[in-house]
Write a protein that holds these residues in place. Structure first.
Motif, short mmCIF file in Angstrom:
data_model
loop_
_atom_site.label_atom_id
_atom_site.label_comp_id
_atom_site.label_asym_id
_atom_site.label_seq_id
_atom_site.Cartn_x
_atom_site.Cartn_y
_atom_site.Cartn_z
N ALA A 44 0.91 -1.18 0.00
CA ALA A 44 0.05 -0.06 0.02
C ALA A 44 0.92 1.15 -0.08
N GLU A 45 2.00 1.15 0.50
CA GLU A 45 2.86 2.38 0.99
C GLU A 45 3.55 2.51 -0.62
N ASN A 46 3.85 1.63 -1.31
CA ASN A 46 4.39 1.52 -2.63
C ASN A 46 3.35 2.05 -3.54
N LEU A 47 2.18 1.63 -3.54
CA LEU A 47 1.20 2.26 -4.39
C LEU A 47 0.86 3.77 -3.99
N ARG A 48 1.18 4.21 -2.75
CA ARG A 48 0.74 5.65 -2.65
C ARG A 48 1.85 6.37 -3.34
N ASP A 49 3.27 5.75 -3.19
CA ASP A 49 4.34 6.40 -3.88
C ASP A 49 4.06 6.60 -5.36
N LEU A 50 3.68 5.47 -6.10
CA LEU A 50 3.17 5.55 -7.52
C LEU A 50 2.31 6.72 -7.72
N SER A 51 1.18 6.46 -6.86
CA SER A 51 -0.04 7.35 -7.14
C SER A 51 0.30 9.02 -6.83
N GLU A 52 1.51 9.32 -5.99
CA GLU A 52 2.03 10.65 -6.17
C GLU A 52 2.71 10.91 -7.34
N ARG A 53 3.45 10.21 -8.01
CA ARG A 53 4.17 10.22 -9.07
C ARG A 53 3.31 10.24 -10.50
N TYR A 54 2.26 9.32 -10.47
CA TYR A 54 1.45 9.36 -11.74
C TYR A 54 0.13 9.34 -11.65
N GLY A 55 -0.56 9.67 -10.46
CA GLY A 55 -2.04 9.83 -10.27
C GLY A 55 -2.55 8.55 -10.03
N GLY A 56 -4.10 8.50 -9.90
CA GLY A 56 -5.04 7.39 -9.88
C GLY A 56 -4.34 6.42 -8.65
N SER A 57 -4.60 5.17 -8.78
CA SER A 57 -4.37 4.09 -7.84
C SER A 57 -2.75 3.91 -7.74
N GLY A 58 -2.03 4.38 -8.53
CA GLY A 58 -0.60 4.20 -8.68
C GLY A 58 -0.38 3.01 -9.53
N ASP A 59 -1.12 1.68 -9.40
CA ASP A 59 -0.91 0.68 -10.41
C ASP A 59 -2.14 0.01 -10.40
N ASP A 60 -2.68 -0.31 -11.90
CA ASP A 60 -3.86 -1.10 -11.86
C ASP A 60 -3.47 -2.48 -12.21
N SER A 61 -2.31 -2.91 -12.41
CA SER A 61 -1.87 -4.16 -13.11
C SER A 61 -2.69 -5.18 -12.00
N PRO A 62 -3.39 -6.07 -12.74
CA PRO A 62 -3.84 -7.09 -11.98
C PRO A 62 -2.76 -8.18 -11.33
N ILE A 63 -2.79 -8.23 -10.09
CA ILE A 63 -1.98 -9.01 -9.24
C ILE A 63 -2.63 -9.86 -8.24
N SER A 64 -2.19 -11.15 -7.95
CA SER A 64 -2.85 -11.79 -6.77
C SER A 64 -1.57 -12.56 -6.16
#
Length: 152
Positions: A21-41
């Motif tokens: 989640a911290e990673n996605l916040r970092d990406l969101s600050e750089r690119y907007g949106g959720s940060g990364d919408d790649s499907p992952i499980s």
């Protein structure tokens, strides 16, 4: 740096998900949106089709990286170090261990997508021998995506 341990982890573990989640916040600050919408499980990172690693210092997760099989390749995902851990070689150690485990699993190369607003990631990958390839994956048609590969 010798106190930092690189260990395998369960992607679905709550502590790992907090770091993701911290990673996605970092990406969101750089690119907007959720940060990364790649499907992952979590199943993507379960041996033998993948692996997820974390860097640990004083019982705190300070970095992560995983790979998942994509044909004969290992696709790097969720490569991240916390702000406090940056500049200490954590990402380089995680990347080396990802390459080692992918090689052991029979993958022929590591491939990845990153973005043009991550200069520190680009510098790491290029200094580690990664070369630009044709864009692939979830973000292949985005103008700010940069795809790389390294033979194992």
């Amino acid at each position: 740096m010798q106190d930092i341990k690189i260990i395998t982890a369960d992607f679905d573990d709550p502590a790992v998900q907090t770091l993701v989640a911290e990673n996605l916040r970092d990406l969101s600050e750089r690119y907007g949106g959720s940060g990364d919408d790649s499907p992952i499980s979590g199943a993507d990172f379960t041996p033998p089709v993948g692996m997820f690693l974390v860097a640990v210092l004083d019982d705190r997760l300070i970095g992560s990286a995983g790979w998942r099989r994509r044909g004969d390749d290992a696709e790097l995902k969720r490569m991240f170090t916390t702000q406090a851990a940056r500049g200490r070689g954590v990402a380089r150690r995680l990347l080396a261990r990802i390459e080692e485990s992918a090689r052991e699993a029979g993958c022929r190369r590591v491939i990845l997508e990153t973005g043009d607003r991550q200069p520190e990631a680009i510098a790491l990958y290029e200094s580690a021998g990664y070369l630009r390839i044709a864009d692939f994956g979830y973000y292949k048609d985005y103008p700010d995506v940069l795809s790389y590969a390294k033979p194992l």
